[in-house]
Design an enzyme around this catalytic site. Sequence first.
Site, PDB file in Angstrom:
ATOM      1  N   GLU A  77       5.056   7.621  -3.638  1.00 13.11           N
ATOM      2  CA  GLU A  77       4.778   7.540  -5.079  1.00 13.11           C
ATOM      3  C   GLU A  77       4.781   8.920  -5.737  1.00 13.11           C
ATOM      4  O   GLU A  77       3.832   9.272  -6.458  1.00 13.11           O
ATOM      5  CB  GLU A  77       3.442   6.831  -5.328  1.00 13.11           C
ATOM      6  CG  GLU A  77       3.454   5.388  -4.894  1.00 13.11           C
ATOM      7  CD  GLU A  77       2.225   4.583  -5.316  1.00 13.11           C
ATOM      8  OE1 GLU A  77       1.254   5.178  -5.807  1.00 13.11           O
ATOM      9  OE2 GLU A  77       2.252   3.349  -5.133  1.00 13.11           O
TER      10      GLU A  77
ATOM     11  N   GLU B 133       5.167  -1.319  -0.640  1.00 12.98           N
ATOM     12  CA  GLU B 133       3.773  -1.654  -0.978  1.00 12.98           C
ATOM     13  C   GLU B 133       3.841  -2.765  -2.010  1.00 12.98           C
ATOM     14  O   GLU B 133       4.491  -2.613  -3.052  1.00 12.98           O
ATOM     15  CB  GLU B 133       3.018  -0.469  -1.582  1.00 12.98           C
ATOM     16  CG  GLU B 133       2.567   0.555  -0.575  1.00 12.98           C
ATOM     17  CD  GLU B 133       1.684   1.638  -1.194  1.00 12.98           C
ATOM     18  OE1 GLU B 133       0.886   1.330  -2.094  1.00 12.98           O
ATOM     19  OE2 GLU B 133       1.825   2.799  -0.770  1.00 12.98           O
TER      20      GLU B 133
HETATM   21  O1  AHR Z   1      -2.343   0.780  -1.250  1.00  9.90           O
HETATM   22  C1  AHR Z   1      -3.239   1.511  -2.031  1.00  9.90           C
HETATM   23  C2  AHR Z   1      -2.567   2.628  -2.793  1.00  9.90           C
HETATM   24  O2  AHR Z   1      -1.722   2.096  -3.769  1.00  9.90           O
HETATM   25  C3  AHR Z   1      -1.655   3.520  -1.987  1.00  9.90           C
HETATM   26  O3  AHR Z   1      -2.337   4.547  -1.365  1.00  9.90           O
HETATM   27  C4  AHR Z   1      -0.728   4.073  -3.027  1.00  9.90           C
HETATM   28  O4  AHR Z   1       0.537   4.382  -2.517  1.00  9.90           O
HETATM   29  C5  AHR Z   1      -0.683   2.995  -4.087  1.00  9.90           C
HETATM   30  O5  AHR Z   1      -0.869   3.494  -5.349  1.00  9.90           O
END
Ligand code: AHR
Length: 520
Positions: free
Chosen positions: A201, A321
């Site tokens: 990210e 994610e």
């Molecule tokens: O999964 C929780 C968080 O969400 C992770 O650390 C990050 O990559 C995302 O913003």
Amino acid sequence: MKTLPSLSRRSFGKVLAAAPWILRAQPAPARARIKIDTERVIGDIDPKIYGNFIEHLGRCIEGGIFDEGSPLSDSDGFRRDVLDAAKKLNVTLLRWPGGNFSSNYNWTDGIGPRDQRPRRLEMAWGTVEDNRFGTHEFMQYIEKLGAEPYFCTNLGVGSWQQAQQWVEYCNSSEDTAMTRLRKQNGRAQPWKVTYWGLGNEMDGPWQMGHRSADDYGKFALEAAKLMKWTDPGIKLIAAGSSNFGPNADWTGWNRTVLEHLKHHVDYLSLHMYVGNRGNDFGDFMASSVELDSRIKTAAGIIDAALSGEPASRRIYIAWDEWNVWYRARGEGKEQGRRILEERYNLEDALVVATFLNTFVNHSHVVKIANMAQLVNVIAPMFASEKGLFLQTIYYPLQLFANNSKGKSLELFVDSPKYASKRFGDVPYLDTSAAYDNGALVLNVVNRHPDRAIEADFEAQDKKFSGAVEAWEVNGPDIKAENDFDSTKVRAVQRSAAAQGNRLAYNFPPHSYTMLKVRLV
Ligand code: AHR
């Protein structure tokens, strides 16, 4: 049965105003038509879309999968109950160590004798990292789980050399200082880790070492070169945009980053979390419409970046994610290690099923997907020092990961629709199909809050054969949750039958159903 008493016109009008059901026709049963053609193939379903993710965050690793000294752990410190439930999820690919955590993680802190590892301030989640779980522990867990590892490197505050040396430490067979260190730490053979993320990210201002798309693209390119020169067999994943904020430039970030990295990376990483903030069931159930549209947009950006390149040069999407996450945001009453401990209900499980449908429906371009995360932290499993329970979202993931394999098929679906506020008209039935050597799997979510929908399936080029296996994930109401001593939402076996090329099934309100049957 209700009958009408004899009434004057005037009193009949009053009765009607008070009880309009008298004249309202009973709604016709909602019906849908679905056609299946085994030649209409979207793509090969990559088993890596059933991946998961563990981060040094709250009780995901320590207190989740790894609990040294617990009577529930094995002699290596891994929680046996968590591992067993994770095995049943058929986790194919496990991403680690973050997430936001990875942007300040120095992997060398997590090797060597456990009691001598340094304690470091952990700034992503505001805690202290003891480094007792590092590369060797992760790889040991990977072996126990039978999954493929996916490392996310630190391109936040980390260096090119740190990233390169991590690949060397894990994968090289040369005699170098790095590989001697690995051997000294107990691992003679290289592990040969294939999947490596180039940061996490990096477009988010919340990220340590956040950069502009151009700066990230240039920085990641140098890391990518060194990492691939160390091991040409690795696959690299570029950090695409995960920032949906009002001032974010999602498409611009992805375009710029791919311009820099298109000759070096194999995947573009994208993330999405959704939630029911407005308590609007219809809108929430339509969240996958946005996922679908972002996948299409990203696929277009990838195609544009690769135009003019040889056809063999491919970049796929790693949706590494994703989940429902809006209640436990790490604020308010969440304290200490108990952060991001989201409790899931039935509607969350249905949204999870629609996300999985969407990944299957884009199987030609989405080749990796990782639910975030595995246990306790926004997770399908919830553990305490005493035991474990399965959250509602466990069940759809388990059914998909164990059954939806092979090729994904494009279905013709004619379903009744509803008007959602955010996404316009949305079909009540959300579907996907997987076809593997004669075995057909149909995944159907009925987004209707209170009506069943009867679907008529018609196989176009084959006939159904034998018994139909049916599993339904449902519960008493859309807000029903599971807990340690009550399982209100789970997968229940149902009965279904097919004849010739026809199969009729009545999908109950607010349900996800998986039908499995052979085609001949
Ligand atoms: O999964 C929780 C968080 O969400 C992770 O650390 C990050 O990559 C995302 O913003």
